[in-house]
Design an enzyme around this catalytic site. Structure first.
Site, PDB file in Angstrom:
ATOM      1  N   ASP A 163      10.872  -9.159   2.011  1.00 48.13           N
ATOM      2  CA  ASP A 163       9.641  -9.307   2.152  1.00 48.13           C
ATOM      3  C   ASP A 163       9.037 -10.796   1.870  1.00 48.13           C
ATOM      4  O   ASP A 163       9.923 -11.716   1.176  1.00 48.13           O
ATOM      5  CB  ASP A 163       8.880  -8.454   1.064  1.00 48.13           C
ATOM      6  CG  ASP A 163       7.479  -8.153   1.313  1.00 48.13           C
ATOM      7  OD1 ASP A 163       7.034  -8.591   2.409  1.00 48.13           O
ATOM      8  OD2 ASP A 163       6.996  -7.512   0.677  1.00 48.13           O
ATOM      9  N   GLN A 197       0.601 -17.102   5.142  1.00 51.84           N
ATOM     10  CA  GLN A 197       0.221 -17.120   3.619  1.00 51.84           C
ATOM     11  C   GLN A 197       1.516 -17.866   2.871  1.00 51.84           C
ATOM     12  O   GLN A 197       1.808 -17.208   1.619  1.00 51.84           O
ATOM     13  CB  GLN A 197       0.649 -15.476   3.246  1.00 51.84           C
ATOM     14  CG  GLN A 197      -0.745 -14.864   3.881  1.00 51.84           C
ATOM     15  CD  GLN A 197      -0.518 -13.354   3.287  1.00 51.84           C
ATOM     16  OE1 GLN A 197      -0.658 -13.177   2.240  1.00 51.84           O
ATOM     17  NE2 GLN A 197      -0.614 -12.326   4.210  1.00 51.84           N
TER      18      GLN A 197
END
Length: 715
Positions: A219, A250
């Site tokens: 992730d 991000q």
DNA sequence: TTAGTATTAATTTTT
DNA sequence: TTAATACTAA
């Protein structure tokens, strides 16, 4: 099919979850359910493809994410199967591998993990040893450079300095690494570096792991660094089942060595990489999403994503200008109180975010004054507190007496007559003979006649030695709590901390809290306890179920979501931070940080900035953040954002007109201006500390008593 | 020589 | 506001 219900997923998500074997990359926008996809992928592999969970490794960014993922998998797969999954952060996973393979890796099995604080202490020590001025070459800067080198997998001997500073770094790096090893320590970066090295130098060991892990999932792939990327590639080399989830917009950990270009590298290294897009956002309203897009679109070199939501337009983004950080905090607290009273949100659904931890203080004070509870993430992180570090240093010493960093930390805590001079003599002796500091202490403590020290100092060292010796002997068969209690009792730590002040009581409470954590480790060894303590972050301990607003930095907000979000301190120099103004890459990262913050919000977003803010103990005028100007006006309501340049001029003019002494700057008859009440005339002015209380007759609002700092002269 | 006090300087973000 | 260092009294 049918063992796992996938009907809750959209087609894009379902395609990613059921991707065929082979390398895959999921490019996902915020709020697109990427963690969900990851979780379902693991469940799907287990249930539909019959992959034993023991052969799946999933890497998350925080321990909290790992825990949540395991909990969800417990529902989907049952406890037993969820339990056999390898799931955790890179650091935790590597720590475990290194512990298991310690012998081959050439690392002491009972190694201690040096956290950032310990690392800096050690760098400082080395700088002193090498006679380098710590003022000129700051330990934090030097440590940062060393850390970066490590994350790039550059060992000290291969370090190529490109400046004189670099040369200093090279020297310190070399010595630092020696000292670290002599202490039996691995720092944060070493956990990764040493694992990569272990795999490189021992293909047979790597082979075992490659064979075992049929699937590897990651992730927040955009925030991996070089070492982490290499590690993934090593592990996935055999089966090539690497499943990465990323959002380059991000990426906010470049300063820590993270490199979103790993996404490009992944594409290059795996030409057959299957790419999946997740563009539907399930979290935010369209307005919030548009605001986020308006910010991030200004970043160069990015692939535009078409984010969309079915949640509707929603409310406008509220922009609020405050006079200073206190008024900003009051605005936040009042707004939350209002929303709560009107039943529009529960307190626990609100989050207040900021760029730097220092900003939390004003907010905390405002909450305290209003009598409202809050949850604080970070600030002085629990495990970074002095008393906690002290106590852990005692435990580390019991665990591994050669840990000189811990020994020097507590050698005179509480004060026991081993001062600078004595410590210096002991260290000198250790260095001269090339033995651990502890051995010198042991010699002083066992042989009564040492020429090294004077009688008084020798007595003190002997007492310390016997005390620690006793703990080491008690370690067998004692629980962590028992050991901790013994340490506390024999050192008189409570009396030392509780000096009658409130702060002392606070600190003692923290110790009690650590004791409570240790109590949960009833069955576990000291080794496990210390490893866990070194690797937990503050977000991990964020208690669920408390209905109070959360205060946190933008960095720790990553991966979270809240119905109501406040982003505070939107000022030039703060967000973007002054440290990033001269470098376009850093500036782009600040913009991503803002983007991350905005996209945490589901329904309501408040952006606030202050006209003046206390920084370095002095109040300085600030211009609103350039990021605010990027917001299309139709998305916002509240304060109008004036051009930054003009405001700085205004602010400077205003500051120079303002005298911080007790002399009133307003006199009867002065025409003044107030943000809310408008124009007025001064009737009376009185000094109040370094401000003044002014009675003003306003044209519309009538007679008011106002602090002078809220007024500006009007012509 | 140590321990407590004054001073001075520095201050992003965190696994 | 904190943390490291310089200074001073015991």
């Amino acid at each position: 099919m049918g063992k796992l219900a996938l009907k809750d997923l959209n087609p894009q998500q379902r395609a990613a979850v059921t991707a065929p074997d082979g390398p895959a990359l999921v490019l996902a926008g915020p709020g697109s359910g990427k963690t969900r996809v990851l979780t379902y992928r693991v469940a799907w592999l287990t249930l539909e493809r019959s992959v034993p969970p023991g052969q799946v490794m999933a890497v998350t960014f925080t321990n909290k994410a790992a825990r949540e993922m395991r909990e969800r998998l417990q529902h989907l797969l049952g406890h037993a199967r969820a339990g056999s999954l390898t799931l955790g952060t890179f650091h935790a996973t590597c720590a475990r591998i290194l512990r298991r393979e310690a012998k081959v890796a050439g690392i002491p099995r009972d190694y201690v993990i040096f956290d950032a604080d310990d690392q800096r202490t050690l760098v400082r020590q080395v700088l002193r040893e090498l006679d380098i001025d710590v003022k000129q070459y700051r330990p934090t800067a030097v440590h940062g450079a060393i850390s970066r080198a490590k994350n790039e997998l550059i060992p000290p001997e291969a370090y190529q300095p490109s400046s004189y500073f670099g040369e200093i770094v090279r020297r310190v790096y070399e010595r630092y690494q020696e000292r670290l090893r002599a202490n039996g320590g691995l720092d944060f970066d070493d956990l990764l570096v040493e694992t990569v090295r272990l795999f490189r130098e021992h293909p047979e060991v790597l082979g075992r792991y490659q064979e075992r892990y049929l699937h590897a999932l990651v992730d927040e792939f955009q925030d991996t660094n070089m070492a982490q990327y290499i590690l993934l590639r090593q592990l996935a080399a055999r089966h090539r089942n690497l499943f990465a989830v990323a959002d380059e917009d991000q990426s906010i950990y470049r300063w820590r060595g993270a490199d979103y270009r790993n996404i490009t590298r992944l594409r290059e290294d795996y030409p057959d990489l299957a790419v999946y897009l997740l563009e539907q956002n399930y979290r935010s309203t369209q307005t919030i999403l548009d605001a986020a897009q308006a910010i991030i679109r200004r970043n160069p070199n990015r692939t535009e994503k078409r984010l969309f939501t079915r949640r509707g337009t929603g409310l406008k983004v509220t922009v609020h200008e405050a006079y200073d950080q206190d008024e900003e905090a009051r605005f936040v607290v009042n707004t939350i109180a209002e929303l709560t009273l009107q039943g529009k949100a529960r307190p626990g659904e609100c989050a207040v975010m900021y760029r730097t931890n220092a900003q939390s203080r004003a907010l905390e004070e405002a909450f305290l004054r209003a009598g409202l509870p809050y949850r604080l993430v970070g600030a002085t992180r629990f495990y970074a507190r002095r008393e906690i570090k002290d106590l852990i240093a005692f435990l580390r010493l019991i665990h591994n007496p050669t840990d000189a960093t811990s020994l020097t930390r507590i050698i005179n805590i509480p004060p026991r007559g081993i001062g600078k001079r004595t410590l210096l003599a002991l260290e000198e002796a250790a260095r001269a003979r090339g033995v651990p500091l502890w051995q010198i202490v042991e010699e002083v403590g066992t042989h009564q006649d040492t020429p090294l020290l004077g009688g008084r100092a020798q007595g003190a060292v002997t007492r310390l030695y016997r005390m620690v010796r006793g703990w080491i002997e008690a370690r067998e068969g004692a629980t962590v709590v028992q050991l901790m209690d013994q340490v506390l009792a024999e050192t008189g730590y409570e009396a030392y901390l509780r000096d009658g002040t409130e702060e002392g009581d606070d600190r003692w409470n923290n110790v009690q809290e650590l004791r409570a954590v240790a109590a949960e480790y009833a069955g576990l060894t000291l080794t496990d306890f210390l490893a866990d303590v070194a690797l937990v972050s503050d977000v991990d301990n964020l208690a669920d179920g408390v209905d109070a607003p959360t205060l946190l930095t933008l960095h720790s907000a990553k991966g979270l979501e809240f119905p109501v979000v406040f982003i505070t301190g939107l000022e030039e120099g703060l967000l973007p931070h002054s440290r990033s103004l001269d470098d376009p890459e850093s500036l782009a990262e600040e913009r991503r940080l803002m983007y991350v913050g905005i996209t945490r919000a589901r329904d309501r977003l408040y952006l606030t900035y202050a006209f003046r803010r206390v920084r370095y103990a002095t109040s300085e005028p600030n211009a609103p953040s350039r990021f605010l100007e990027a917001l299309p006006p139709h998305l916002t309501e509240g304060s109008r954002i004036r051009s930054g340049k003009r405001r700085v001029e205004q602010a400077i003019a205003w500051t120079t007109s303002w005298t911080p002494t007790a002399t009133p700057s307003f006199t009867t008859g002065d025409r003044v201006m107030h943000r809310v009440f408008g124009r007025g005339v001064v009737l009376e002015s009185q000094a109040r500390g370094d401000d003044e209380e002014v009675t003003v007759a306003f044209e519309t609002a009538g007679l008011k008593r106002i602090m002078g700092s809220y007024l500006t002269p009007a012509d």
